[in-house]
Design a protein around this motif. Structure first.
Motif, PDB file in Angstrom:
ATOM      1  N   ARG A   1      29.077  60.956  12.627  1.00 20.01           N
ATOM      2  CA  ARG A   1      29.608  59.664  13.072  1.00 20.01           C
ATOM      3  C   ARG A   1      30.896  59.852  13.875  1.00 20.01           C
ATOM      4  NH1 ARG A   1      26.924  55.480  10.851  1.00 20.01           N
ATOM      5  NH2 ARG A   1      25.759  55.811   8.903  1.00 20.01           N
ATOM      6  N   GLY A   2      31.544  61.006  13.724  1.00 25.69           N
ATOM      7  CA  GLY A   2      32.776  61.290  14.453  1.00 25.69           C
ATOM      8  C   GLY A   2      32.581  62.229  15.618  1.00 25.69           C
ATOM      9  N   HIS A   3      31.353  62.414  16.070  1.00 26.57           N
ATOM     10  CA  HIS A   3      31.111  63.262  17.243  1.00 26.57           C
ATOM     11  C   HIS A   3      31.349  62.460  18.519  1.00 26.57           C
ATOM     12  CE1 HIS A   3      28.673  66.759  15.231  1.00 26.57           C
ATOM     13  NE2 HIS A   3      29.857  66.540  14.673  1.00 26.57           N
ATOM     14  N   GLU A   4      30.702  62.821  19.620  1.00 23.91           N
ATOM     15  CA  GLU A   4      30.955  62.136  20.883  1.00 23.91           C
ATOM     16  C   GLU A   4      30.794  60.622  20.756  1.00 23.91           C
ATOM     17  OE1 GLU A   4      30.171  66.347  22.198  1.00 23.91           O
ATOM     18  OE2 GLU A   4      29.722  65.053  20.503  1.00 23.91           O
ATOM     19  N   THR A   5      29.890  60.197  19.891  1.00 28.65           N
ATOM     20  CA  THR A   5      29.771  58.809  19.477  1.00 28.65           C
ATOM     21  C   THR A   5      29.356  58.821  18.012  1.00 28.65           C
ATOM     22  OG1 THR A   5      28.749  56.676  20.038  1.00 28.65           O
ATOM     23  CG2 THR A   5      27.320  58.617  20.122  1.00 28.65           C
ATOM     24  N   ASP A   6      29.229  57.651  17.407  1.00 26.09           N
ATOM     25  CA  ASP A   6      28.664  57.583  16.056  1.00 26.09           C
ATOM     26  C   ASP A   6      27.165  57.833  16.223  1.00 26.09           C
ATOM     27  OD1 ASP A   6      27.439  56.837  13.670  1.00 26.09           O
ATOM     28  OD2 ASP A   6      28.793  55.169  13.302  1.00 26.09           O
ATOM     29  N   ARG A   7      26.770  59.069  16.076  1.00 23.16           N
ATOM     30  CA  ARG A   7      25.396  59.437  16.422  1.00 23.16           C
ATOM     31  C   ARG A   7      24.360  58.799  15.500  1.00 23.16           C
ATOM     32  NH1 ARG A   7      26.283  65.828  18.173  1.00 23.16           N
ATOM     33  NH2 ARG A   7      26.793  65.371  20.368  1.00 23.16           N
ATOM     34  N   LEU A   8      24.699  58.577  14.254  1.00 30.05           N
ATOM     35  CA  LEU A   8      23.727  57.943  13.364  1.00 30.05           C
ATOM     36  C   LEU A   8      23.466  56.502  13.796  1.00 30.05           C
ATOM     37  CD1 LEU A   8      24.746  59.249   9.826  1.00 30.05           C
ATOM     38  CD2 LEU A   8      22.890  60.029  11.303  1.00 30.05           C
ATOM     39  N   ALA A   9      24.523  55.753  14.055  1.00 26.76           N
ATOM     40  CA  ALA A   9      24.349  54.372  14.503  1.00 26.76           C
ATOM     41  C   ALA A   9      23.642  54.331  15.853  1.00 26.76           C
ATOM     42  CB  ALA A   9      25.703  53.677  14.593  1.00 26.76           C
ATOM     43  N   ALA A  10      23.996  55.254  16.743  1.00 30.48           N
ATOM     44  CA  ALA A  10      23.391  55.271  18.073  1.00 30.48           C
ATOM     45  C   ALA A  10      21.897  55.592  18.002  1.00 30.48           C
ATOM     46  CB  ALA A  10      24.105  56.285  18.958  1.00 30.48           C
ATOM     47  N   LEU A  11      21.533  56.572  17.187  1.00 33.48           N
ATOM     48  CA  LEU A  11      20.121  56.923  17.059  1.00 33.48           C
ATOM     49  C   LEU A  11      19.328  55.780  16.434  1.00 33.48           C
ATOM     50  CD1 LEU A  11      20.542  60.626  15.928  1.00 33.48           C
ATOM     51  CD2 LEU A  11      19.320  59.878  17.985  1.00 33.48           C
ATOM     52  N   HIS A  12      19.887  55.144  15.415  1.00 34.82           N
ATOM     53  CA  HIS A  12      19.210  54.005  14.800  1.00 34.82           C
ATOM     54  C   HIS A  12      18.971  52.906  15.836  1.00 34.82           C
ATOM     55  CE1 HIS A  12      19.283  50.068  12.652  1.00 34.82           C
ATOM     56  NE2 HIS A  12      18.397  50.696  11.906  1.00 34.82           N
ATOM     57  N   ARG A  13      19.991  52.599  16.614  1.00 35.35           N
ATOM     58  CA  ARG A  13      19.898  51.520  17.596  1.00 35.35           C
ATOM     59  C   ARG A  13      18.873  51.837  18.690  1.00 35.35           C
ATOM     60  NH1 ARG A  13      24.884  51.742  19.088  1.00 35.35           N
ATOM     61  NH2 ARG A  13      25.554  50.475  17.309  1.00 35.35           N
ATOM     62  N   GLU A  14      18.935  53.055  19.226  1.00 36.85           N
ATOM     63  CA  GLU A  14      18.086  53.369  20.375  1.00 36.85           C
ATOM     64  C   GLU A  14      16.636  53.646  19.976  1.00 36.85           C
ATOM     65  OE1 GLU A  14      19.363  52.679  23.252  1.00 36.85           O
ATOM     66  OE2 GLU A  14      21.165  52.243  22.078  1.00 36.85           O
ATOM     67  N   LEU A  15      16.419  54.305  18.847  1.00 34.12           N
ATOM     68  CA  LEU A  15      15.042  54.528  18.394  1.00 34.12           C
ATOM     69  C   LEU A  15      14.384  53.198  18.025  1.00 34.12           C
ATOM     70  CD1 LEU A  15      15.564  57.754  16.266  1.00 34.12           C
ATOM     71  CD2 LEU A  15      14.322  57.584  18.427  1.00 34.12           C
ATOM     72  N   THR A  16      15.156  52.306  17.421  1.00 30.88           N
ATOM     73  CA  THR A  16      14.620  50.981  17.086  1.00 30.88           C
ATOM     74  C   THR A  16      14.269  50.205  18.352  1.00 30.88           C
ATOM     75  OG1 THR A  16      15.903  50.914  15.033  1.00 30.88           O
ATOM     76  CG2 THR A  16      15.110  48.814  15.889  1.00 30.88           C
ATOM     77  N   ARG A  17      15.094  50.345  19.378  1.00 28.44           N
ATOM     78  CA  ARG A  17      14.829  49.656  20.637  1.00 28.44           C
ATOM     79  C   ARG A  17      13.475  50.071  21.232  1.00 28.44           C
ATOM     80  NH1 ARG A  17      19.057  48.069  24.049  1.00 28.44           N
ATOM     81  NH2 ARG A  17      20.306  49.878  23.443  1.00 28.44           N
ATOM     82  N   LEU A  18      13.069  51.324  20.966  1.00 26.64           N
ATOM     83  CA  LEU A  18      11.791  51.826  21.472  1.00 26.64           C
ATOM     84  C   LEU A  18      10.626  51.526  20.527  1.00 26.64           C
ATOM     85  CD1 LEU A  18      13.693  53.287  23.462  1.00 26.64           C
ATOM     86  CD2 LEU A  18      12.258  55.324  23.226  1.00 26.64           C
ATOM     87  N   GLY A  19      10.884  50.798  19.453  1.00 28.41           N
ATOM     88  CA  GLY A  19       9.828  50.447  18.509  1.00 28.41           C
ATOM     89  C   GLY A  19       9.789  51.303  17.271  1.00 28.41           C
TER      90      GLY A  19
END
Length: 428
Positions: free
Chosen positions: A336-354
């Protein structure tokens, strides 16, 4: 909105061979040690990317000479005690914002550090507080983040320091890399939850020993670096195995076959764990003198503790979203402290793709689901761009935002990726 890149979709199994640029982690460690070594040295096959060029400029601003005009970078170390003020642009590079301040403390002058807007949110307090405890003068206005100033006096006392490095192994590596140049060396004692990314700590200890530095890591969570010279050593940088992740994952996702040329037989890189991960997910993996070959089969989910290999999480999560059974990726709170909050970002973007994704405090749960094309945001994070590109191999219509962010560690990624996926190049 950032420019969109249409991720190429494969018409069949992805087949080919790829040559991956050098490791960012090894290049930047080599540059730091060369800058405080006892003579000039050469970093062969250095990665030329945003992060490594920022490191070269940072060390040059402190008084080292880093000649980056060729494939082999030549470094003349800084002169300790020489009066010099500097401004250091960290970009979004954790290695620059964390590894360079302990070196700046050895210079007689003030070094002002800053970086990209998101870099100001990345944790720094552990390193800055440790430097103060070791005798350095650091002014961060109480923020524990960028921007800050290191006022060097030409030498650092050193000694023992206690810190919590559970947010990043770079906190420990930063102090170890410069520690031999301190009057008393350095003893770093970690107190807190487990330190993530153990392979990166192993890498730091390994490169120090290669240069004749005495390191004792026999006691858990304690690292002792003896004071003494850092021997100038010419080194050849290994391919960046984490940057190889989307390429070998493409073979696993499409029942294809991909050879990564020059995969080392022995390495401390976290990316080497891909061999085990892909095998568990159903691929055949072979390592020989030519490199690593991955041949895909039925793609299965897995339950995986990724505490030590968080940099692989975006690609592994994308691959898991394409699998025929559930996955649970755990041990990832620190990303979560890397270039972005990667867990939140992955959840958001994978969900966007279904995708069917559950975000946990320390990881992700993924269930099989039909995916569809959509915009895939990257948040200026190169690993997120890798994940979006991988999904696009199987899912038509994935539009990746700002694929140019991959230049952080892999300039030319989009071209190499397209050449492999479309079959337009035998060697991407």
């Amino acid at each position: 909105m950032s420019e969109l890149w249409s991720a190429p979709t494969s018409r069949g199994p992805v087949r080919g061979r790829v040559t991956i640029p050098g490791s960012k982690s090894l290049t930047n460690r080599a540059l730091v040690l060369a800058a405080i070594a006892d003579g000039p040295s050469v970093v062969r096959r250095a990665l030329r990317s945003r992060d490594t060029e920022l490191m070269a400029r940072a060390l040059s601003s402190l008084g080292a000479t880093v000649d980056t005009t060729g494939d082999d970078w030549r470094v003349t170390p800084l002169v300790r005690g020489e009066r010099r003020d500097a401004e250091v642009d960290c970009g979004l590079a954790g290695t620059v914002m964390r590894f360079v301040p302990p070196v700046a403390a050895l210079v007689n002058g003030s070094a002002a550090f800053d970086g990209d807007p998101h870099a100001r949110t990345r944790p720094m307090a552990a390193v800055l507080d440790a430097l103060r405890a070791l005798g350095a003068d650091v002014d961060d206005g109480g923020s524990g983040t960028l921007p800050f100033t290191v006022r060097g006096a030409g030498r650092v006392r050193g000694g023992e320091v206690v810190l919590d490095a559970s947010a990043s192994s770079q906190f420990v590596s930063a102090l170890l890399l410069a520690g031999a140049a301190y009057d008393e060396g350095v003893v770093v004692r970690h107190v807190g939850p487990p330190v993530p990314s153990q392979p990166h700590l192993d890498m730091t200890v390994d490169v120090l020993r290669e240069r004749g530095v005495e390191v004792d890591d026999s006691e858990p969570d304690v690292w002792r670096v003896a004071p003494g010279p850092v021997r100038a050593v010419d080194v050849t940088v290994e391919p960046d195995l984490s940057n190889a992740a989307p390429f070998v994952a493409a073979a696993a996702a499409t029942r294809g076959e991909v050879l990564v040329v020059g995969w080392p037989a022995r390495t401390t890189q976290a990316g080497d764990r891909l061999r085990d991960i892909l095998t568990r997910m159903g691929a055949e993996v072979r390592l020989d003198d030519e490199g690593l070959t991955v041949r895909g089969g039925d793609l299965h989910g897995l339950d995986l503790d990724m505490r030590d290999i968080g940099e692989l999480a975006p690609v592994v999560a994308a691959l898991a979203a394409l699998a025929d059974s559930p996955s649970r990726l755990r041990g990832l709170a620190h990303i979560r402290g890397h270039e972005t909050d990667r867990l939140a970002a992955l959840h958001r973007e994978l969900t966007r793709l279904g995708g069917r994704v559950t975000e946990h405090a320390d990881g992700l749960g993924l269930e099989p689901a039909p995916l569809h094309g959509a915009r895939f945001a990257t948040y200026a994070d190169h690993r997120m761009a890798h994940a979006g590109a991988l999904l696009g191999v199987v899912v038509p219509g994935v539009e990746v935002e700002d694929v140019a962010t991959t230049a952080k560690t892999f300039p030319g990624f989009a071209e190499a990726w397209s050449a492999l996926v479309t079959g337009s190049g035998a060697d991407a």
